[in-house]
Design a protein around this motif. Structure first.
Motif, short mmCIF file in Angstrom:
data_model
loop_
_atom_site.label_atom_id
_atom_site.label_comp_id
_atom_site.label_asym_id
_atom_site.label_seq_id
_atom_site.Cartn_x
_atom_site.Cartn_y
_atom_site.Cartn_z
N ASP A 123 0.83 -1.21 0.00
CA ASP A 123 0.00 0.00 0.00
C ASP A 123 0.87 1.26 0.00
O ASP A 123 0.53 2.27 -0.63
CB ASP A 123 -0.93 0.00 1.21
N TRP A 124 1.99 1.20 0.72
CA TRP A 124 2.91 2.35 0.73
C TRP A 124 3.45 2.61 -0.67
O TRP A 124 3.51 3.75 -1.12
CB TRP A 124 4.07 2.08 1.69
N GLU A 125 3.84 1.55 -1.36
CA GLU A 125 4.36 1.72 -2.72
C GLU A 125 3.32 2.36 -3.62
O GLU A 125 3.62 3.30 -4.37
CB GLU A 125 4.78 0.37 -3.31
N ARG A 126 2.10 1.88 -3.56
CA ARG A 126 1.05 2.40 -4.42
C ARG A 126 0.76 3.87 -4.13
O ARG A 126 0.53 4.68 -5.03
CB ARG A 126 -0.23 1.57 -4.25
N ALA A 127 0.83 4.26 -2.85
CA ALA A 127 0.53 5.63 -2.46
C ALA A 127 1.69 6.59 -2.69
O ALA A 127 1.48 7.78 -2.93
CB ALA A 127 0.13 5.66 -0.98
N ASN A 128 2.93 6.08 -2.62
CA ASN A 128 4.09 6.97 -2.62
C ASN A 128 5.02 6.86 -3.82
O ASN A 128 5.82 7.75 -4.06
CB ASN A 128 4.92 6.73 -1.36
N MET A 129 4.92 5.77 -4.56
CA MET A 129 5.86 5.57 -5.67
C MET A 129 5.17 5.49 -7.02
O MET A 129 5.82 5.21 -8.03
CB MET A 129 6.69 4.30 -5.44
N GLY A 130 3.85 5.73 -7.05
CA GLY A 130 3.09 5.56 -8.28
C GLY A 130 3.66 6.28 -9.48
O GLY A 130 4.14 5.66 -10.43
N ALA A 131 3.65 7.61 -9.47
CA ALA A 131 4.08 8.39 -10.63
C ALA A 131 5.59 8.31 -10.84
O ALA A 131 6.07 8.37 -11.97
CB ALA A 131 3.66 9.84 -10.45
N ALA A 132 6.34 8.16 -9.74
CA ALA A 132 7.80 8.15 -9.85
C ALA A 132 8.37 6.76 -10.15
O ALA A 132 9.55 6.62 -10.41
CB ALA A 132 8.40 8.67 -8.54
N LYS A 133 7.50 5.76 -10.09
CA LYS A 133 7.97 4.38 -10.25
C LYS A 133 8.41 4.12 -11.69
O LYS A 133 7.67 4.38 -12.63
CB LYS A 133 6.85 3.42 -9.84
N LYS A 134 9.60 3.59 -11.85
CA LYS A 134 10.11 3.27 -13.18
C LYS A 134 9.61 1.89 -13.60
O LYS A 134 9.46 1.00 -12.76
CB LYS A 134 11.64 3.28 -13.18
N PRO A 135 9.36 1.69 -14.90
CA PRO A 135 8.97 0.36 -15.36
C PRO A 135 10.07 -0.64 -15.03
O PRO A 135 11.26 -0.30 -15.09
CB PRO A 135 8.83 0.53 -16.88
N PRO A 136 9.72 -1.86 -14.65
CA PRO A 136 10.75 -2.86 -14.34
C PRO A 136 11.68 -3.07 -15.53
O PRO A 136 11.25 -3.03 -16.68
CB PRO A 136 9.93 -4.13 -14.04
N LYS A 137 12.95 -3.27 -15.24
CA LYS A 137 13.93 -3.50 -16.30
C LYS A 137 13.68 -4.86 -16.93
O LYS A 137 13.57 -5.87 -16.24
CB LYS A 137 15.34 -3.44 -15.72
N SER A 138 13.59 -4.89 -18.25
CA SER A 138 13.32 -6.14 -18.96
C SER A 138 14.60 -6.98 -19.05
O SER A 138 15.66 -6.46 -19.43
CB SER A 138 12.80 -5.86 -20.37
N PRO A 139 14.51 -8.27 -18.71
CA PRO A 139 15.69 -9.14 -18.85
C PRO A 139 15.94 -9.47 -20.32
O PRO A 139 15.09 -9.20 -21.18
CB PRO A 139 15.27 -10.39 -18.08
N LYS A 140 17.08 -10.03 -20.60
CA LYS A 140 17.39 -10.45 -21.97
C LYS A 140 16.41 -11.54 -22.39
O LYS A 140 16.17 -12.50 -21.67
CB LYS A 140 18.82 -10.97 -22.04
N SER A 141 15.85 -11.38 -23.59
CA SER A 141 14.85 -12.33 -24.07
C SER A 141 15.46 -13.70 -24.37
O SER A 141 16.56 -13.79 -24.93
CB SER A 141 14.18 -11.79 -25.34
N THR A 142 14.73 -14.73 -23.99
CA THR A 142 15.17 -16.10 -24.30
C THR A 142 14.64 -16.55 -25.66
O THR A 142 15.04 -17.59 -26.17
CB THR A 142 14.65 -17.08 -23.24
N GLY A 143 13.68 -15.78 -26.19
CA GLY A 143 13.07 -16.15 -27.46
C GLY A 143 11.95 -17.17 -27.33
O GLY A 143 11.33 -17.56 -28.32
N LYS A 144 11.67 -17.59 -26.10
CA LYS A 144 10.63 -18.59 -25.88
C LYS A 144 9.29 -17.92 -25.60
O LYS A 144 9.21 -16.94 -24.87
CB LYS A 144 11.01 -19.50 -24.71
N LYS A 145 8.22 -18.47 -26.18
CA LYS A 145 6.86 -17.97 -25.97
C LYS A 145 6.07 -19.00 -25.18
O LYS A 145 6.06 -20.19 -25.52
CB LYS A 145 6.18 -17.70 -27.31
#
Length: 217
Positions: A123-145
């Motif tokens: 709840d703290w994250e949602r209230a305090n980090m919403g707008a400032a939160k960066k998208p999670p860093k994407s890992p290197k793709s394995t090519g698997k679906k």
């Protein structure tokens, strides 16, 4: 050695008179002061029984210590490294038979309120980090679906973990809203829909695709 504190911090709740007139969440959650007071009860055992009792092996002493230190971004990081749905799990996960049951203070019938603290961090994250939160860093793709059938708690968790591993995960949901039993089976006063939607959105931010109105089989 400091004396054990066996007094769990009570969770603020709507009064019966108020909740009889609405469908809002009954449990109101800890304040920062209350969360730090409860976190201060943790004795940071060398043998981490609470982690053994957690199905996803969250570093429970670690995130509790971060709350105690006032380092909330670190508490968020620790929780989300293992659990994509902390706001949901903090409310409806049966901690009393899992992590709290294996807490050393459970022997004194006063385990740390791990679920309440998990909810507080989410709840703290949602209230305090919403707008400032960066998208999670994407890992290197394995090519698997990989296809995941159903967007309930298991489907969301599986897809999130797969995305963190670099796989391309797509959830196929038969209904028109993602969440499964979290949306359709748990009442609003126990688990607000906005909490579920926020965590579905987080899973999507990891790169997971969610196909609604898609019946499989």
């Amino acid at each position: 050695m400091a004396k054990l504190n066996l007094n769990r911090v009570a969770m603020p709740r709507q009064s019966p008179r108020k909740r009889a007139k609405n469908f809002n969440e009954v449990a109101l959650g800890y304040s920062l002061k209350q969360a730090q007071k409860e976190a201060g009860r943790c004795i940071q055992c060398p043998k981490r029984n609470c982690v053994d009792g957690c199905p996803v092996e969250i570093d429970i002493p670690g995130f509790i210590q971060a709350i105690r230190d006032g380092d909330m971004p670190e508490a968020v990081r620790i929780l989300k490294s293992k659990n994509a749905l902390p706001g949901i799990c903090g409310r409806v996960c049966p901690q009393e038979s899992q992590c709290e049951a294996t807490c050393s203070l459970a022997k004194k019938e006063a385990p740390i309120a791990i679920g309440r603290l998990e909810r507080f961090v989410a709840d703290w994250e949602r209230a305090n980090m919403g707008a400032a939160k960066k998208p999670p860093k994407s890992p290197k793709s394995t090519g698997k679906k990989i296809a995941v059938v159903g967007s309930g708690p298991a489907g969301l968790t599986a897809a999130a973990d797969l995305a963190k591993m670099g796989h391309s995960a797509t959830i196929f949901e038969a209904l028109h809203v993602a969440g499964g039993v979290l949306m359709y089976g748990i009442p609003e006063f126990r688990l607000p829909k906005e909490i579920v939607q926020a965590e579905v959105d987080y899973v999507a931010s990891l790169g997971v695709k969610i196909e609604l109105d898609s019946v499989v089989g």
